[in-house]
Motif scaffolding. Structure first.
Motif, mmCIF file in Angstrom:
data_model
loop_
_atom_site.group_PDB
_atom_site.id
_atom_site.type_symbol
_atom_site.label_atom_id
_atom_site.label_comp_id
_atom_site.label_asym_id
_atom_site.label_seq_id
_atom_site.Cartn_x
_atom_site.Cartn_y
_atom_site.Cartn_z
ATOM 1 N N VAL A 294 -10.724 -6.971 -6.290
ATOM 2 C CA VAL A 294 -11.748 -5.913 -6.285
ATOM 3 C C VAL A 294 -11.079 -4.612 -5.858
ATOM 4 N N PHE A 295 -11.232 -3.581 -6.681
ATOM 5 C CA PHE A 295 -10.631 -2.279 -6.403
ATOM 6 C C PHE A 295 -11.722 -1.318 -5.936
ATOM 7 N N HIS A 296 -11.555 -0.795 -4.721
ATOM 8 C CA HIS A 296 -12.515 0.175 -4.174
ATOM 9 C C HIS A 296 -11.905 1.564 -4.200
ATOM 10 N N PHE A 297 -12.576 2.502 -4.868
ATOM 11 C CA PHE A 297 -12.048 3.875 -4.883
ATOM 12 C C PHE A 297 -13.137 4.872 -5.271
ATOM 13 N N PRO A 298 -12.993 6.125 -4.803
ATOM 14 C CA PRO A 298 -13.876 7.191 -5.282
ATOM 15 C C PRO A 298 -13.329 7.695 -6.618
ATOM 16 N N LEU A 299 -14.219 8.035 -7.528
ATOM 17 C CA LEU A 299 -13.766 8.611 -8.801
ATOM 18 C C LEU A 299 -13.215 10.002 -8.520
ATOM 19 N N TRP A 300 -11.959 10.203 -8.812
ATOM 20 C CA TRP A 300 -11.319 11.507 -8.621
ATOM 21 C C TRP A 300 -10.818 11.970 -9.983
ATOM 22 N N TRP A 301 -11.355 13.096 -10.422
ATOM 23 C CA TRP A 301 -10.971 13.661 -11.718
ATOM 24 C C TRP A 301 -11.047 12.608 -12.824
ATOM 25 N N PHE A 302 -12.195 11.918 -12.864
ATOM 26 C CA PHE A 302 -12.437 10.917 -13.917
ATOM 27 C C PHE A 302 -11.423 9.780 -13.838
ATOM 28 N N SER A 303 -10.866 9.534 -12.681
ATOM 29 C CA SER A 303 -9.800 8.537 -12.596
ATOM 30 C C SER A 303 -9.704 8.009 -11.168
ATOM 31 N N VAL A 304 -8.574 7.371 -10.873
ATOM 32 C CA VAL A 304 -8.353 6.803 -9.546
ATOM 33 C C VAL A 304 -7.572 7.789 -8.677
ATOM 34 N N PRO A 305 -7.715 7.717 -7.341
ATOM 35 C CA PRO A 305 -6.830 8.501 -6.470
ATOM 36 C C PRO A 305 -5.358 8.149 -6.759
ATOM 37 N N ALA A 306 -4.482 9.140 -6.564
ATOM 38 C CA ALA A 306 -3.064 8.965 -6.915
ATOM 39 C C ALA A 306 -2.452 7.735 -6.242
ATOM 40 N N GLY B 186 -0.481 4.821 -8.063
ATOM 41 C CA GLY B 186 0.852 4.400 -7.638
ATOM 42 C C GLY B 186 0.932 2.899 -7.431
ATOM 43 N N TRP B 187 -0.151 2.309 -6.923
ATOM 44 C CA TRP B 187 -0.172 0.842 -6.764
ATOM 45 C C TRP B 187 -0.043 0.201 -8.137
ATOM 46 N N LYS C 205 3.462 3.895 -0.605
ATOM 47 C CA LYS C 205 4.227 4.907 -1.350
ATOM 48 C C LYS C 205 3.715 4.929 -2.793
ATOM 49 N N PRO C 206 3.270 6.102 -3.262
ATOM 50 C CA PRO C 206 2.632 6.101 -4.578
ATOM 51 C C PRO C 206 3.558 6.369 -5.773
ATOM 52 N N THR C 207 4.802 6.755 -5.519
ATOM 53 C CA THR C 207 5.650 7.126 -6.658
ATOM 54 C C THR C 207 6.816 6.150 -6.805
ATOM 55 N N ILE C 208 7.210 5.958 -8.039
ATOM 56 C CA ILE C 208 8.364 5.096 -8.333
ATOM 57 C C ILE C 208 9.644 5.927 -8.269
ATOM 58 N N ASP C 209 10.649 5.403 -7.600
ATOM 59 C CA ASP C 209 11.978 5.993 -7.682
ATOM 60 C C ASP C 209 13.005 4.894 -7.410
ATOM 61 N N GLN D 81 -8.259 -11.036 1.395
ATOM 62 C CA GLN D 81 -7.178 -10.213 1.951
ATOM 63 C C GLN D 81 -7.391 -8.766 1.498
ATOM 64 N N VAL D 82 -7.209 -7.819 2.424
ATOM 65 C CA VAL D 82 -7.430 -6.401 2.095
ATOM 66 C C VAL D 82 -6.104 -5.650 2.154
ATOM 67 N N SER D 83 -5.850 -4.848 1.124
ATOM 68 C CA SER D 83 -4.758 -3.875 1.188
ATOM 69 C C SER D 83 -5.399 -2.498 1.308
ATOM 70 N N ASP D 84 -5.275 -1.899 2.498
ATOM 71 C CA ASP D 84 -5.822 -0.556 2.747
ATOM 72 C C ASP D 84 -4.656 0.415 2.497
ATOM 73 N N LEU D 85 -4.628 0.993 1.306
ATOM 74 C CA LEU D 85 -3.417 1.686 0.853
ATOM 75 C C LEU D 85 -3.039 2.879 1.735
ATOM 76 N N TYR D 86 -4.029 3.687 2.130
ATOM 77 C CA TYR D 86 -3.706 4.825 3.007
ATOM 78 C C TYR D 86 -3.232 4.336 4.370
ATOM 79 N N ALA D 87 -3.942 3.342 4.949
ATOM 80 C CA ALA D 87 -3.553 2.845 6.277
ATOM 81 C C ALA D 87 -2.142 2.259 6.239
ATOM 82 N N MET D 88 -1.783 1.678 5.089
ATOM 83 C CA MET D 88 -0.445 1.088 4.950
ATOM 84 C C MET D 88 0.617 2.163 4.692
ATOM 85 N N GLY D 89 0.160 3.392 4.422
ATOM 86 C CA GLY D 89 1.102 4.441 4.021
ATOM 87 C C GLY D 89 1.775 4.078 2.713
#
Ligand code: FAD
Length: 238
Positions: free
Chosen positions: A95-107, A111-112, A45-49, A35-43
Motif C-alpha cells: 500500500v502506497f500512501h502519498f499526497p498527490l503532488w503535481w498530478f504525481s507522487v512526491p519525489a 526515487g523509491w 535517498k531519492p536519486t540514483i547515482d 511493515q512500514v517504510s516511512d521514507l522521509y523518516a528513513m532519510g
C-alpha cells in the motif's frame, strides 16, 4: 500474509499519516503482518547515482539498468535498496500512501520506484505485465488531494483520476506484474473540516476491509502483443 506500507509524506502528523495508521491497524486486524517504510523518516535517498552500487559494471559509461543487473548478481546493491527490495519481495500486498503532488507522487516516492524496482529483480525485457517478476502481489494507492472531487473526472478540469494515476498503476506497478487494486482517493482533505476527514478515514477503512474482494484494474497482457510489442490484432471470433 505480509503487507508492506510505503509512506511518503514529510509530516508525521499529516492526514496521510492518519490514513497510514488506518492501514496498519485494519490490515493487522485482518491478520496481516505489516511493515512500514516511512521514507522521509528513513532519510530515503531519492536519486540514483554510482553510490547506489558497491560493484561496477562499466566505469566509463553509467548505464543504470546494466549496473542494477550486475549489482543484483553480485550482491552489490546499496543496503537501503536491498532492504526495501527484500521487503517488497516478501510482501503479498503493498500500500502506497502519498499526497498527490503535481498530478504525481512526491519525489521521494519516485526515487523509491527508481531505485528499489531493480531491473532483473522485478522486471526484465521479457518479464513485464502478466510475466513481471512481482506477479501474484497486489498493490494499492492511498492518495490525498488538495483539489475537490468535482475537479476530477473525464470532463473535469483536471481530467480523470485513473488517467492521472495511470503512469503509476500501469507504467510501474502493473508493468512489474503486480495486481493493481482500485485506489482510495481522499479528496480536498485540507478543506473538508474535521468531520469530513473523519468520514474519509471511515470510508478508507471500509475500502481496505474489502481489499480481498476488490476487482483489479485492467492491465495489458504481453500475450496480446507480438515480440516487437506491437498489439496482436484479434478478431471478435477469437
Ligand atoms: P495535511 O495538510 O497533513 O492535513 C490536512 C488536515 O487534516 C490538517 O488540518 C491536519 O491537522 C488534519 N488531520 C491530520 N490528522 C487528522 C486526523 N487523524 N483526523 C482528522 N484530521 C486530521 N493537490 C491536487 O489536487 N493536485 C495536485 O496536483 C497537487 N499538487 C501539489 C503539489 C505540491 C508540491 C504540494 C505541496 C501540494 C499539492 N497538492 C495538489 C495538494 C496536496 O495534494 C494536499 O495538500 C495533500 O494531499 C493534503 O494531504 P496531507 O496529508 O498533506 O494533509
Amino acid at each position: 500474509m505480509q503487507a508492506l506500507v510505503i509512506y511518503a509524506h514529510p509530516d508525521p502528523s499529516s492526514f496521510n499519516a492518519a490514513m497510514r495508521d488506518v492501514t496498519t491497524s485494519t490490515l493487522g486486524e485482518m491478520g496481516y503482518s505489516v511493515q512500514v517504510s516511512d521514507l522521509y523518516a528513513m532519510g530515503f535517498k531519492p536519486t540514483i547515482d554510482r553510490d547506489d552500487f558497491a560493484t561496477t559494471f562499466d566505469a566509463r559509461h553509467f548505464n543504470v539498468t546494466r549496473e542494477q543487473r550486475h549489482a543484483l548478481e553480485h550482491r552489490g546493491l546499496r543496503d537501503d535498496i536491498q532492504r526495501e527490495l527484500d521487503a517488497l519481495l516478501a510482501a503479498d500486498l503493498v500500500v502506497f500512501h502519498f499526497p498527490l503532488w503535481w498530478f504525481s507522487v512526491p519525489a521521494i516516492l519516485k526515487g523509491w520506484f527508481d531505485r528499489v524496482l531493480v531491473s532483473g529483480a522485478v522486471y526484465g525485457r521479457q518479464y513485464v505485465f502478466e510475466r513481471g517478476k512481482l506477479a501474484g502481489k497486489r498493490a494499492m494507492l492511498a492518495v490525498t488531494t488538495g483539489g475537490p472531487e468535482a475537479a476530477f473526472g473525464p470532463t473535469a478540469i483536471n481530467g480523470d483520476m485513473l488517467d492521472i494515476l495511470m503512469p503509476i498503476h500501469r507504467g510501474i506497478l502493473g508493468f512489474c506484474g503486480m495486481t493493481v487494486l482500485p485506489p482510495f482517493v481522499g479528496y480536498f482533505v485540507p478543506y473538508v473540516g474535521d468531520g469530513g476527514r473523519e468520514k474519509l478515514l471511515a470510508a478508507y477503512a471500509s475500502h481496505l476491509r474489502a481489499v480481498e474482494q476488490l476487482a483489479p484494474l485492467p492491465m495489458p497482457r504481453l500475450a496480446d502483443h507480438a515480440e516487437t510489442l506491437a498489439p496482436l490484432l484479434r478478431t471478435k471470433a477469437e
